[in-house]
Design a protein around this motif. Structure first.
Motif, PDB file in Angstrom:
ATOM      1  N   THR A   8       9.978  12.006  -7.299  1.00 23.91           N
ATOM      2  CA  THR A   8       8.928  11.006  -7.095  1.00 23.91           C
ATOM      3  C   THR A   8       9.381   9.624  -7.551  1.00 23.91           C
ATOM      4  O   THR A   8       8.957   8.606  -6.998  1.00 23.91           O
ATOM      5  N   ARG A   9      10.258   9.588  -8.562  1.00 24.07           N
ATOM      6  CA  ARG A   9      10.796   8.303  -9.002  1.00 24.07           C
ATOM      7  C   ARG A   9      11.638   7.660  -7.900  1.00 24.07           C
ATOM      8  O   ARG A   9      11.593   6.432  -7.695  1.00 24.07           O
ATOM      9  N   SER A  10      12.399   8.468  -7.177  1.00 26.89           N
ATOM     10  CA  SER A  10      13.271   7.912  -6.143  1.00 26.89           C
ATOM     11  C   SER A  10      12.476   7.232  -5.031  1.00 26.89           C
ATOM     12  O   SER A  10      12.976   6.335  -4.356  1.00 26.89           O
ATOM     13  N   MET A  11      11.217   7.656  -4.840  1.00 29.35           N
ATOM     14  CA  MET A  11      10.379   7.042  -3.804  1.00 29.35           C
ATOM     15  C   MET A  11       9.954   5.631  -4.173  1.00 29.35           C
ATOM     16  O   MET A  11       9.495   4.873  -3.321  1.00 29.35           O
ATOM     17  N   LEU A  12      10.121   5.273  -5.440  1.00 30.20           N
ATOM     18  CA  LEU A  12       9.683   3.949  -5.895  1.00 30.20           C
ATOM     19  C   LEU A  12      10.690   2.843  -5.587  1.00 30.20           C
ATOM     20  O   LEU A  12      10.543   1.719  -6.076  1.00 30.20           O
TER      21      LEU A  12
ATOM     22  N   ARG B 192       0.819  -1.210   0.000  1.00 30.21           N
ATOM     23  CA  ARG B 192       0.000   0.000   0.000  1.00 30.21           C
ATOM     24  C   ARG B 192       0.854   1.261   0.000  1.00 30.21           C
ATOM     25  O   ARG B 192       0.527   2.242  -0.670  1.00 30.21           O
ATOM     26  N   GLN B 193       1.972   1.236   0.725  1.00 30.00           N
ATOM     27  CA  GLN B 193       2.867   2.390   0.731  1.00 30.00           C
ATOM     28  C   GLN B 193       3.498   2.575  -0.643  1.00 30.00           C
ATOM     29  O   GLN B 193       3.638   3.694  -1.135  1.00 30.00           O
ATOM     30  N   SER B 194       3.881   1.470  -1.272  1.00 33.42           N
ATOM     31  CA  SER B 194       4.423   1.563  -2.635  1.00 33.42           C
ATOM     32  C   SER B 194       3.385   2.101  -3.601  1.00 33.42           C
ATOM     33  O   SER B 194       3.710   2.840  -4.559  1.00 33.42           O
ATOM     34  N   LEU B 195       2.116   1.745  -3.378  1.00 36.07           N
ATOM     35  CA  LEU B 195       1.036   2.252  -4.226  1.00 36.07           C
ATOM     36  C   LEU B 195       0.932   3.771  -4.110  1.00 36.07           C
ATOM     37  O   LEU B 195       0.762   4.473  -5.119  1.00 36.07           O
ATOM     38  N   ARG B 196       1.048   4.272  -2.883  1.00 37.13           N
ATOM     39  CA  ARG B 196       1.015   5.730  -2.699  1.00 37.13           C
ATOM     40  C   ARG B 196       2.162   6.391  -3.477  1.00 37.13           C
ATOM     41  O   ARG B 196       1.981   7.435  -4.126  1.00 37.13           O
ATOM     42  N   ASN B 197       3.336   5.781  -3.388  1.00 40.88           N
ATOM     43  CA  ASN B 197       4.492   6.338  -4.102  1.00 40.88           C
ATOM     44  C   ASN B 197       4.303   6.273  -5.619  1.00 40.88           C
ATOM     45  O   ASN B 197       4.694   7.201  -6.348  1.00 40.88           O
ATOM     46  N   LEU B 198       3.701   5.177  -6.082  1.00 42.96           N
ATOM     47  CA  LEU B 198       3.471   5.026  -7.520  1.00 42.96           C
ATOM     48  C   LEU B 198       2.459   6.053  -8.016  1.00 42.96           C
ATOM     49  O   LEU B 198       2.634   6.660  -9.092  1.00 42.96           O
ATOM     50  N   ARG B 199       1.402   6.269  -7.238  1.00 47.84           N
ATOM     51  CA  ARG B 199       0.406   7.261  -7.632  1.00 47.84           C
ATOM     52  C   ARG B 199       1.017   8.663  -7.664  1.00 47.84           C
ATOM     53  O   ARG B 199       0.704   9.484  -8.549  1.00 47.84           O
TER      54      ARG B 199
ATOM     55  N   ALA C  52      11.251  -3.624  -8.843  1.00 46.44           N
ATOM     56  CA  ALA C  52      11.068  -3.960 -10.263  1.00 46.44           C
ATOM     57  C   ALA C  52      10.680  -2.715 -11.071  1.00 46.44           C
ATOM     58  O   ALA C  52      11.198  -2.475 -12.173  1.00 46.44           O
ATOM     59  N   ILE C  53       9.778  -1.915 -10.532  1.00 47.35           N
ATOM     60  CA  ILE C  53       9.361  -0.687 -11.219  1.00 47.35           C
ATOM     61  C   ILE C  53      10.499   0.325 -11.228  1.00 47.35           C
ATOM     62  O   ILE C  53      10.770   0.987 -12.242  1.00 47.35           O
TER      63      ILE C  53
ATOM     64  N   LEU D 112       4.641   2.363 -21.170  1.00 44.24           N
ATOM     65  CA  LEU D 112       5.105   2.102 -19.804  1.00 44.24           C
ATOM     66  C   LEU D 112       4.214   2.840 -18.801  1.00 44.24           C
ATOM     67  O   LEU D 112       3.840   2.279 -17.763  1.00 44.24           O
ATOM     68  N   ARG D 113       3.881   4.097 -19.128  1.00 44.86           N
ATOM     69  CA  ARG D 113       2.994   4.845 -18.238  1.00 44.86           C
ATOM     70  C   ARG D 113       1.639   4.148 -18.111  1.00 44.86           C
ATOM     71  O   ARG D 113       1.100   3.985 -17.002  1.00 44.86           O
ATOM     72  N   GLY D 114       1.094   3.686 -19.234  1.00 48.59           N
ATOM     73  CA  GLY D 114      -0.185   2.990 -19.198  1.00 48.59           C
ATOM     74  C   GLY D 114      -0.110   1.686 -18.409  1.00 48.59           C
ATOM     75  O   GLY D 114      -1.053   1.318 -17.695  1.00 48.59           O
ATOM     76  N   THR D 115       1.018   0.992 -18.558  1.00 45.66           N
ATOM     77  CA  THR D 115       1.187  -0.267 -17.816  1.00 45.66           C
ATOM     78  C   THR D 115       1.240  -0.002 -16.309  1.00 45.66           C
ATOM     79  O   THR D 115       0.639  -0.742 -15.509  1.00 45.66           O
ATOM     80  N   LEU D 116       1.954   1.055 -15.910  1.00 41.11           N
ATOM     81  CA  LEU D 116       2.034   1.380 -14.485  1.00 41.11           C
ATOM     82  C   LEU D 116       0.675   1.834 -13.957  1.00 41.11           C
ATOM     83  O   LEU D 116       0.334   1.550 -12.792  1.00 41.11           O
ATOM     84  N   GLU D 117      -0.102   2.490 -14.771  1.00 42.60           N
ATOM     85  CA  GLU D 117      -1.468   2.846 -14.380  1.00 42.60           C
ATOM     86  C   GLU D 117      -2.288   1.580 -14.136  1.00 42.60           C
ATOM     87  O   GLU D 117      -3.056   1.487 -13.174  1.00 42.60           O
ATOM     88  N   TRP D 118      -2.108   0.610 -15.030  1.00 40.13           N
ATOM     89  CA  TRP D 118      -2.818  -0.674 -14.872  1.00 40.13           C
ATOM     90  C   TRP D 118      -2.369  -1.387 -13.597  1.00 40.13           C
ATOM     91  O   TRP D 118      -3.204  -1.937 -12.854  1.00 40.13           O
TER      92      TRP D 118
END
Length: 821
Positions: free
Chosen positions: A548-552, A531-538, A557-558, A572-578
């Motif tokens: 923001t990339r460094s938070m990932l 869930r924390q990684s999800l926040r960083n990804l969003r 893998a991402i 890649l952006r669309g895949t990360l959205e998925w």
């Protein structure tokens, strides 16, 4: 009076476990012989004793030689204290006296794993008690039998009858095998179950000394609670007087010294480091003891431990054994032998005490020693965010397992009921056929040569041509199915792994390969993205930049894909959205998988109600659960998960993981312990496992004690633990990353890199400093006590392990404090 002193010594021997007195049925007992000559001691002879009720009176008959002319010491003890020590209601009235009754099992040499098992034996069709005798069997190789009726004969009718018994025959055959394994030995596993009662079990940790004792100086901490000033060294006193701290512990009630009542003096022996001393001790008859017990000095002010008013030890001597067994494997018998030899070297009389007496005295001593405040790291704090869990093969015989054992997995009647149901298809790609197809392709060892065959003459000779051709034919189907699932995902696969890419001789990067491997893994997507990684990804998807990339780094893998390929393509952006949408979907389904609002954690008032039962019997000495953090919530029940309390036996996890569960509890032994360490190898707690280790042990220990779930849980089976925890308490564990340490990762050949700690340390170097093998370090250290614990009763095994952990932690805490100035 010599006989009175002998009788008092007999009582102390029986209740201290150094003189045998066993009940077989309501009427029949087996008692050990006693030599009345001072110093009075037990003999190697055994006799039968009968208590027969005639009308309202009890008639006592003993078959020891002393009973021929007068009341013997066994009859006197049973007549005077039998009703309290052997209540008739505690023994079934209908219990039959079998022709062969094993009643005592003693380890005589822990190094060679030799036992002596004693049997009460009667020949067929002989029902009179006088016809019974004692047969002993010592588990040497090939085993030694002896009958008390004829000690010179190597065999007799009694021995033959025991050997022919089906249960005992397994014991006899076991001696022909090589004895010994890390869990207690083949001999021990084949020993018969002893079904007898002895009064020493009611006073296993009793002593005259009762005031708390400081831990040894060499293991002391600045944070230790102040108990008393250490007195200056002084000679051993000639007289140990009574004072205001003197008491008698009989009947479970402390009876204090009364200066207005008469006192008397008698001889006692003080055992020190290299010699013993004879002194006088002042005593007072205990008003509750009916002349049987005496109020005696506590001894703490002179650094003496008063075991039973006859035998006293210096604190230094008892602490020396603690130092020995926590430094190297040192069974009680071996240490007593070495100390006895030191006494003989000094020409000291009397000799040192027997192993049984010293063992009982040491356990009574450490039971009142202040082993506390040493299960927390000064750096990691009271609740570490980085935790390392491991099951340890530290087990005792199951016949010693008591009903007081309460691991965190225990579900109490007032435990909350959380409605959960199994939720399949938590993987990134829900279709199992597509997952397998993608996984076979991106993990194929033939990918590097795929471009070669496409750029050469179709007739050219290329090794493994058929396998490579099959790969080529799979690509269009994979691309089509992934596009159906998500357009961007299909486009990304086609761009990186498509045939056109290979035709140009381009090999997919390792970053993209691992990214795709995790997308087609047989694991929940929450292993890849918490869930924390999800926040960083969003946050990154909303505002993509280097910050923001460094938070990932929380999702390696991402992070690898974004770092190795600077271009932030649309696919890649669309895949990360998925991916983000898929994580949100799985999380939401987990939290709401009952169709109702998620169960909230118990409030403080709820917690008090739920834990009322726990607090009634929360003594770790009894429950076997010893953690630095108190139990703050009950382990819930999950009626919708029918396998929730099912025992996890040895075996693999099927197709999902190639690693096998270890069989921690050997045959007829308990399941060992579960322990938790911080990254500095300091143990925060442990609990004994009645049967076998499982994910439930880790889940329950965390959920019942951590206010907030740890950020990271490192465990041998983290790949299975994560889904287990998230299915039950998704809100609590949603921010926790579950990792397999480097020591065990090599066995998980079917698990994706998302489960490995090494994947995270590769993008976050500070994680490389985590001592992920801290639990294994503790495990190897615990090997020093594995054999000794395997012979112990439950209470002693718990105390022994706690002292070892206390010393282990204190050494490491002292080093940390010294390093930090």
């Amino acid at each position: 009076d010599v006989l009175d002193e002998s009788y008092l010594a007999f009582i102390e021997g029986v209740e201290g476990g150094t003189c045998g007195f066993y009940q077989l049925t309501r009427e029949v007992f087996v008692v050990q012989g006693w030599d009345n000559r001072l110093p009075a001691t037990a003999t190697d002879k055994w006799y039968h004793l009968n208590r027969l009720q005639v009308g309202t009176e009890n008639v006592y008959t003993c078959f020891c030689p002393a009973s021929n002319s007068a009341e013997c010491i066994h009859q006197r003890y049973l007549c005077q204290y039998g009703s309290s020590r052997f209540p008739e209601q505690d023994m079934p009235a209908q219990k039959k006296l079998e022709s062969i009754v094993p009643f005592s099992l003693q380890c005589v040499d822990e190094d060679t794993e030799e036992y002596v098992c004693l049997f009460s034996v009667a020949l067929a069709n002989r029902f009179d008690l006088k016809a019974r005798t004692i047969v002993s069997f010592q588990t040497t190789n090939p085993g030694t039998w002896q009958c008390q009726s004829d000690q010179r004969a190597q065999t007799c009718q009694h021995i033959s009858q025991v050997q022919k018994d089906p249960g005992v025959s397994q014991l006899f055959l076991a001696t022909t095998a090589v004895a010994g394994d890390e869990s207690g030995g083949k001999i021990q596993q084949s020993l018969p179950t002893i079904d007898s009662r002895s009064p020493q079990s009611t006073s296993i940790f009793k002593s005259i000394s009762y005031r708390e004792i400081r831990p040894p100086r060499w293991a002391s901490l600045p944070t230790d609670r102040f108990l008393y000033e250490l007195p200056q060294p002084r000679p051993v006193p000639e007289l140990i007087p009574l004072d205001e701290h003197s008491h008698c512990p009989c009947g479970g009630v402390s009876e204090r010294y009364d200066p207005f009542r008469p006192t008397f003096q008698r001889k006692c022996t003080i055992y020190a480091m290299s010699r013993s001393y004879t002194a006088k001790i002042e005593l007072q008859a205990c008003p509750r003891g009916s002349g049987r017990h005496f109020i005696g000095p506590d001894g703490r002010d002179t650094l003496l431990f008063n075991y039973n008013n006859n035998i006293l030890f210096t604190h230094a001597l008892l602490n020396h054994y603690t130092s020995s067994f926590t430094t190297s494997e040192t069974p009680f018998a071996a240490w007593v032998t070495a100390t006895s030899q030191q006494y003989l070297e000094e020409g000291i009389t009397p000799d040192f005490v027997s192993p049984d007496i010293f063992r009982s005295a040491w356990f009574a001593f450490v039971n009142i020693q202040a082993w506390e405040g040493d299960m927390a790291c000064p750096t990691c704090g009271p609740a570490p965010s980085q935790t390392i869990w491991d099951g340890v093969t530290l087990a005792f015989h199951r016949k010693h397992l008591l009903t007081t054992i309460q691991p965190p997995t225990t579900i109490f009647p007032d435990a909350p009921s959380h409605k959960r149901k199994y939720m399949p298809n938590q993987q990134p790609i829900a279709d199992p056929i597509l997952r397998k197809l993608v996984r076979s392709f991106v993990s194929s060892a033939h990918l590097p040569t795929l471009g070669t065959i496409m750029q050469t003459d179709p007739g050219a000779s290329v090794s493994n041509r058929d396998a490579i051709i099959e790969l080529i034919t799979d690509v269009p189907k994979i691309t089509r199915d992934l596009t159906t699932l998500n357009t961007s995902l299909g486009s990304l696969f086609d761009r990186v792994f498509g045939l056109a890419t290979f035709a140009q001789g381009i090999i997919p990067s390792k970053a993209y390969t691992q990214f795709m491997q995790q997308l087609c893994a047989e694991e929940s997507i929450l292993q890849m993205v918490t869930r924390q990684s999800l926040r960083n990804l969003r946050a990154f998807l909303l505002l993509p930049n280097t910050t923001t990339r460094s938070m990932l780094i929380t999702s390696p893998a991402i992070f690898h894909v974004l770092c190795e390929h600077e271009e932030y393509s649309e696919d890649l952006r669309g895949t990360l959205e998925w991916v983000a949408s898929r994580v949100e979907t799985v999380l939401e389904e987990l939290v709401n998988n009952t169709g109702t609002a998620p169960n909230k954690l118990a409030t403080s008032s709820d917690t008090n109600t739920q834990l009322a039962t726990l607090r009634e019997n929360a003594d770790w000495r009894k429950t076997g659960s010893c953690y630095s953090m108190p139990e703050i919530r009950s382990r819930p029940r999950y009626p919708g998960l029918r396998h929730d309390q099912k025992q996890e036996s040895g075996g693999s996890r099927g197709a999902k993981c190639s690693k096998y569960y270890s069989t921690y509890g050997k045959q007829r032994l308990t399941g060992g312990i579960m322990g938790v360490w911080c990254t500095h190898s300091i143990c925060y707690g442990f609990h004994f496992i009645p049967m076998g280790e499982g994910r439930n042990d880790v889940f329950s220990a965390i959920y019942t004690r951590w206010e907030k779930a740890p950020e990271r849980v490192i465990y041998d089976f983290a790949c299975a633990l994560g889904p287990y925890c998230l299915l039950r308490e998704p809100e609590f564990f949603a921010d926790t990353t579950f990792n397999i340490d480097g020591f065990h990762a090599k066995d998980h050949t079917k698990c994706s890199p998302a489960a490995f700690l090494s994947s995270y340390s590769a993008v976050e170097p500070r994680l490389s400093r985590i001592n992920s093998s801290a639990a294994e370090c503790g495990n190897s250290g615990i090997g020093r006590i594995r054999k000794s614990v395997s012979y112990m009763t439950q209470e002693r095994a718990i105390i022994y392990t706690r002292v070892f952990m206390g010393v282990w932690n204190r050494h490491r805490i002292r080093k940390l404090l010294k390093a930090n100035g």
